[in-house]
Structures are given as C-alpha cells and as structure tokens.
Design a protein around this motif. Sequence first.
Motif, short mmCIF file in Angstrom:
data_model
loop_
_atom_site.label_atom_id
_atom_site.label_comp_id
_atom_site.label_asym_id
_atom_site.label_seq_id
_atom_site.Cartn_x
_atom_site.Cartn_y
_atom_site.Cartn_z
N LEU A 22 0.92 -1.31 -0.38
CA LEU A 22 0.06 -0.07 -0.10
C LEU A 22 1.24 0.86 -0.17
O LEU A 22 0.42 1.89 -0.61
CB LEU A 22 -0.85 -0.03 1.24
CG LEU A 22 -2.09 1.23 1.58
CD1 LEU A 22 -2.78 0.81 0.62
CD2 LEU A 22 -2.75 1.02 3.01
N ILE A 23 2.13 1.18 0.68
CA ILE A 23 2.26 2.40 1.13
C ILE A 23 3.56 2.68 -0.36
O ILE A 23 3.87 3.51 -0.62
CB ILE A 23 4.10 2.59 2.37
CG1 ILE A 23 2.81 2.65 3.62
CG2 ILE A 23 4.90 3.18 2.47
CD1 ILE A 23 3.38 2.62 4.74
N TRP A 26 1.55 4.31 -2.54
CA TRP A 26 1.14 5.14 -2.31
C TRP A 26 1.69 6.29 -2.68
O TRP A 26 1.73 6.84 -3.88
CB TRP A 26 0.39 5.19 -0.71
CG TRP A 26 0.32 7.17 -0.63
CD1 TRP A 26 -0.87 7.32 -1.25
CD2 TRP A 26 1.90 7.62 0.37
NE1 TRP A 26 -0.81 8.93 -0.85
CE2 TRP A 26 0.59 8.82 0.60
CE3 TRP A 26 2.16 7.15 1.10
CZ2 TRP A 26 1.29 9.34 2.14
CZ3 TRP A 26 3.42 8.56 1.95
CH2 TRP A 26 2.65 9.19 2.06
N ALA A 29 2.23 6.91 -6.28
CA ALA A 29 0.88 8.12 -6.70
C ALA A 29 0.98 9.80 -5.95
O ALA A 29 -0.59 10.24 -6.47
CB ALA A 29 -0.33 7.15 -6.34
N LEU A 30 2.16 9.59 -5.70
CA LEU A 30 1.93 11.36 -5.32
C LEU A 30 2.06 11.84 -6.61
O LEU A 30 2.80 11.62 -7.35
CB LEU A 30 2.98 10.98 -4.04
CG LEU A 30 2.71 11.35 -2.20
CD1 LEU A 30 3.64 10.88 -1.47
CD2 LEU A 30 1.27 11.76 -1.39
N PRO A 31 1.46 13.63 -6.48
CA PRO A 31 1.99 14.35 -7.54
C PRO A 31 3.28 14.52 -7.71
O PRO A 31 3.54 13.88 -6.43
CB PRO A 31 1.19 14.80 -7.14
CG PRO A 31 0.24 15.26 -5.72
CD PRO A 31 0.85 14.10 -5.44
N VAL B 141 -5.72 -3.81 6.17
CA VAL B 141 -4.22 -3.11 6.04
C VAL B 141 -4.48 -1.79 5.81
O VAL B 141 -3.58 -1.11 6.77
CB VAL B 141 -3.75 -4.29 4.91
CG1 VAL B 141 -2.80 -2.61 4.64
CG2 VAL B 141 -3.38 -5.18 4.01
N ILE B 145 -3.63 1.88 9.15
CA ILE B 145 -3.00 3.19 9.24
C ILE B 145 -4.04 4.04 10.17
O ILE B 145 -4.84 3.86 9.98
CB ILE B 145 -2.79 3.56 7.88
CG1 ILE B 145 -1.75 2.09 7.26
CG2 ILE B 145 -2.65 4.95 8.06
CD1 ILE B 145 -1.53 3.16 5.99
N ALA B 156 -3.48 14.08 0.44
CA ALA B 156 -1.83 14.03 -0.33
C ALA B 156 -1.38 14.12 -1.10
O ALA B 156 -0.53 14.32 -1.94
CB ALA B 156 -0.59 13.99 0.93
N MET B 157 -1.68 12.54 -1.48
CA MET B 157 -1.89 11.96 -3.25
C MET B 157 -3.22 12.41 -4.18
O MET B 157 -2.56 12.79 -4.99
CB MET B 157 -2.50 10.46 -2.84
CG MET B 157 -1.89 9.53 -3.73
SD MET B 157 -2.51 8.20 -4.16
CE MET B 157 -3.99 7.75 -4.17
N LEU B 158 -3.97 12.97 -3.37
CA LEU B 158 -5.01 13.54 -4.80
C LEU B 158 -4.68 15.16 -4.82
O LEU B 158 -5.11 15.43 -5.60
CB LEU B 158 -6.49 12.96 -4.11
CG LEU B 158 -6.99 11.92 -3.44
CD1 LEU B 158 -7.95 12.58 -3.51
CD2 LEU B 158 -7.26 10.81 -5.15
N GLY B 159 -3.66 15.51 -3.91
CA GLY B 159 -3.69 17.27 -3.97
C GLY B 159 -3.77 17.64 -3.36
O GLY B 159 -5.63 17.84 -2.62
#
Lengths: 334, 304
Positions: A22-23, A26, A29-31, B141, B145, B156-159
């Motif tokens: 997952l990490i 992730w 996938a970060l911008p 999973v 977190i 943060a991933m989506l902005g």
Amino acid sequence: MLRFVVRRLLLLVPILIGLSLLIFIWIRALPGTPADALLGERATPKAVADFRQRYGLDRPLPVQYWAYVKTTASGELGTSVASHRPVTTEIRERFPATIELTGAAMLFAISFGLPLGLLAAKRYGSAVDHASLFVSLIGISVPVFFLAIILKYIFAVKLGWLPSVGRQDVLIDAKHPTNFYVLDGLVTGNWNAAWDALKHLILPAVALGSIPLAIVARITRASTLDVQNEDYVRTARAKGLPPRIVDRRHVLRNALLPVTTIIGLQFGLLLGGAVLTETVFALPGMGSWVKEAIGNHDYPVLQGGILFIAVVFVVVNLIVDITYGLINPRIRVN
Amino acid sequence: MSEAGIEIVALLEHTTPPSGLWLDALRRLKRNPGALLGLAVVAVFIIVAIFAPLIAPHQPNDQNLALVGSGCCPGPSWGHLMGVDDLGRDEFSRVAYGTRYSLVIGVVSVAVGLSFGMLLGAIAGFVGGVVDSVIMRSMDVMLAIPGLLLAIGIAAMLGPSLWHVMIAVGVANIPIFARLLRGTVLGQRESDYVLAARSVGVRKRIILSSHILPNSMSPVIVAGTLALATAIIDVAGLGFLGLGSQDPATPEWGTMLTNADLYLGTAPFLALFPGLAIVVIVLAFNLIGDGLREALDPKLRGRA
C-alpha cells in the motif's frame, strides 16, 4: 495460550505485506516525481535520467518493490530530502516526543474517564450520571485542534500559567539520553528540566486526551451497568459479601475487560490526533513531521514515517489482544 | 365466547397497535429529548445554509480594510456580531456561509465511505470464501494505518482541495463500514427467512438485495449518522492542516481556524466562532446518532 499468540503473530504477516504494498503504491501515486522534488523543476533530462538510474527508478515496478522490501526489512529507511539526515535518526528523536504525548493523553483519559464512568454507573440516573453522559458527549464533539487552540489561549496566552510551544524551554540546558524529555530530566537528576518538560506536556495531553476520556467514560459506564446485573454479582451480594468487596472483585474486574480493548483502539486515534495537537503546540513529534513532509514532498520521510507509525499501531493492537487473552480466559478457549 | 377468549381479546386491546420497525423507531425517537434537540439544530443549520445570503449581512468575501486599519481585529459589535477577520471580512457572514460547506462535507464523505464500504462488506459477507478473505484482509491493511493519518495520506496523494479532503475522509471510513456490514450480513445469512427464500428458489442476488440488506440497515444508519459527526471533525482537521481548499476565500470552518490560530493573542473570537459552529453541528449529529441507536435497538423494542 501459546497457540493463541502464535496465531495472532501469523495474522501479522499478510498485514505487513499489504501495508508495504500500500505504501509503495501510495508513494508512486503522489503528485510529482522524486526527481522533481530532489533536483528541482529545472533539472536537465540527463540529470533526471542519471538520478532515476542511480535510485533504480528506471527498473520494473516489481523489482523496485522487492528492493524496497529488502532495504526496509534491514532497517534502512533512507534520508530525508528536507533535512538531509537519515530517517531512522529523526524517528529516534521524534518518536519519543509522540509517545510521551500520547502516553500522557492516555493517562489523563484513564485517570479521569474510568472513575467518572464507574461513578456514573454506581449512581445510575443521578446528577453524576447525567454529568458523565454530558462530558462524554462534549468530549467526542469538540475537535482536538479546536480544544487545543482554546486551551492554549486560556492557559498560555491569557493566564500565562503554562508554555504553549515546544517540548522544553530553550534556555534550559538538559541532556537527552533517551529523548523522552521528562524521563531524561529524572534520569540525569535535572529536576528543573523534568518539571519544565512536564509543564509543556500538560496542555497538549489534555487536548488530545479529551476524546479517549469521553470514550473510556462511556464504555466503563456501559460495561459496569451490564456487569452489575449479572447473576454472579447477585450471588455475591446474596451471600453477604460487603458491597466494597463485590464492587472490587466481581464488578470492577469484569467491567474493565471491554475497557482494555478500547484503550488499544484509542491508540490509533491518538496517533492520528497527534498530527493536529503537535501542529497547534509546535511539538517536534511524528505527527508534525509527517505534516511537514507532505508540504516538502519529502518522500523518504513519508514512506518511512507512515510505515513506522502503522507498524507501531499494529504491534500495540497485537499486545492488547494478547493481554486481553491473558486477563480474560474465556476467549482463549476458541 | 369462553372466558379465556374474552381475556385474550381484552389483553389485545390493551397492547400497542401493530407497527413496523421504522414506525416504532420513529415513535421512540420522538420521545428522546436529546435526539429532538439534535434534529432541531440540524434543521436550523440547513435553514442557515439555504438562506445564507439572506441571513448574512455581508458577502463572505467582502473586504472592508478600513476596519482593520487600526490593528487586527475589531471584536464583536452590533455591526459585526462575530467581529471582523484579519482581511476586514465579517466573521458572522463567513461562519453562516460555512454552514453550506460543513453539511456538504459531512454528506459527501459519509456517502463515499458508506457506498463503497457497504458494497465491499455485503459482497464479503454474502459471497464468503476467498473473496471474503481478500476483501477483509485489505480492509485490515487500511485499518492498520490510524484513520486520520490514512485520510492525510490520501489527501496528499490527490492534491490539496476541499473535494479531495472529503473523498479522503470518506475512503478512510470504507473499512469501518465494510466490517460493520459484513458482520450483520453474516448474522442475517443464517437466519430462517433467508433459508425460506433459498428453499423456494429465490436467486442469490435477490436474496441479498431484497431480504438481507434491508434487514441489515439499522446498524448502518446509526453508524452513518455518527460518521457524519466524525467526518465533519476530520475534514475540518485536514483543512486546519492546510490540506483543504487552497483558496483563502473559502469560508470553511477548519481553514478559518488555521488563520485564527495566528491571531490568537489579539483576536481569540476568530477561533471561537468557527470552532463553536463545528462543535454544535457535530454535537447535534452525535445526539441524533445516539437517539437512533436506542430507537433501533431490537433489545429495547416495545419498551418505553
């Protein structure tokens, strides 16, 4: 009992594999790409290609994943982009701050929530009971960061009783062998430093502890009410045991079982809430670190920090589960 | 008629008239003062949200810099009920317009979490076997977190943007709803009415959608209402951390608090009002959720 522990340990394996996947996904996938973040936007294509080759980012994803798992398993978490220091070193400094904060918050929650819940159940329907219900309702309805701001305003800005930022006064010269500042003060015999660190801890701990306080009070009240109506309690009363003994041996012991499970679950809530509390009180812990890392596109910190927090959370829940099995023989059977 | 028969008729006349689960729940909800208070507060917030332009004396982004010319910030007065913020904007108008955001935030986040969570939970519970294991281990999973941290990571991933924060908080809630629904579906799957439906040859999909799901709804409704409360808190928290709307003009309460923290020494009311607004709406949803829990609890049915 051993079989119970082994089975719980085996359940960890798929979780850890899933977590690493997952990490890994992730982070990708970060911008923005790590090359952009590290080399700046005006890097030449050649520099970017060299960078990608150096860090193995040009290799197929499964290969990258395997490399990631291997280095992580050996305890290597990379270097922070922002501070240029190893992630593990920073964790060693910041994790104690967060543990100190969450520990103090939990202590506050238990030492007030438990008696409140017990008292409410003993005086069911009384003013104390209503007060406890009201406190627990308020506790889950006030956002941690808002309570933190209010406490900061009243006790730091207005009354000036307690400090509002950091873990310790900068003017205090203290050694930090463990990075648990209160403990450090006690260990090195520096009472002044310990007391100062403790004072810095009060407001954040109260703010962060408000939610677990509400939940502990609620669960304690509900489970005590349940246990009070059990047959074995009636039997104990009927055979003439003094009420104090019945309360302690028969009611309390059984009523506290669900509370222990809740405490484990609350730890996750505290770790999340620590991000907000640490931000309001400028505490250099794991939470504020992750928050800054998002702003700085500090991928190694995000990757290592979140993985570390998740692993700690999983381990805490494991310990709670096992302790629960130890203190409650009923669940060991199946 | 025999004497026993007369007695039974007399007994029947004294019991409550027959009613379904929902009518019964509604009747008990109406007797719960806390839940009624919660409903009233939510009604007020909805009215404020709809009629914000009429209630707010100013536009949320009208700046009157002359007001902050002599220092930040003028406190509450008759002209500005909640004072003026650092950019000379009327705080009351901003809090009033913020109501729109808070309600949308709550509904959107819960809708995201609820729809995906229910889908996954229902499939896991009904299909079972490998599908169940794969879905539930993935949920484990996600649960490994801490919730808020997961939401921060997704945001943060989506902005940074308010929509993304709502989605992030919703996604972080998926495993909770999935677990809940799987549990109730598993419980219902073994019940007699499902066996009856299966034995007359009702198709699996129909059993799930028109027999099991409607009977698994009450815990979901309770959890959904309580999730509205936590979603509003979580989105405000992410807004406070700066992951929400990047437009400082957006009168979202969490984002307003970030700014207020800077002026705490001179203008504490800037933090107080948006914060209290969050507390009141969250309190209301919590009261409704608790009321629904009691009203829908089958153990308490028929009592009170």
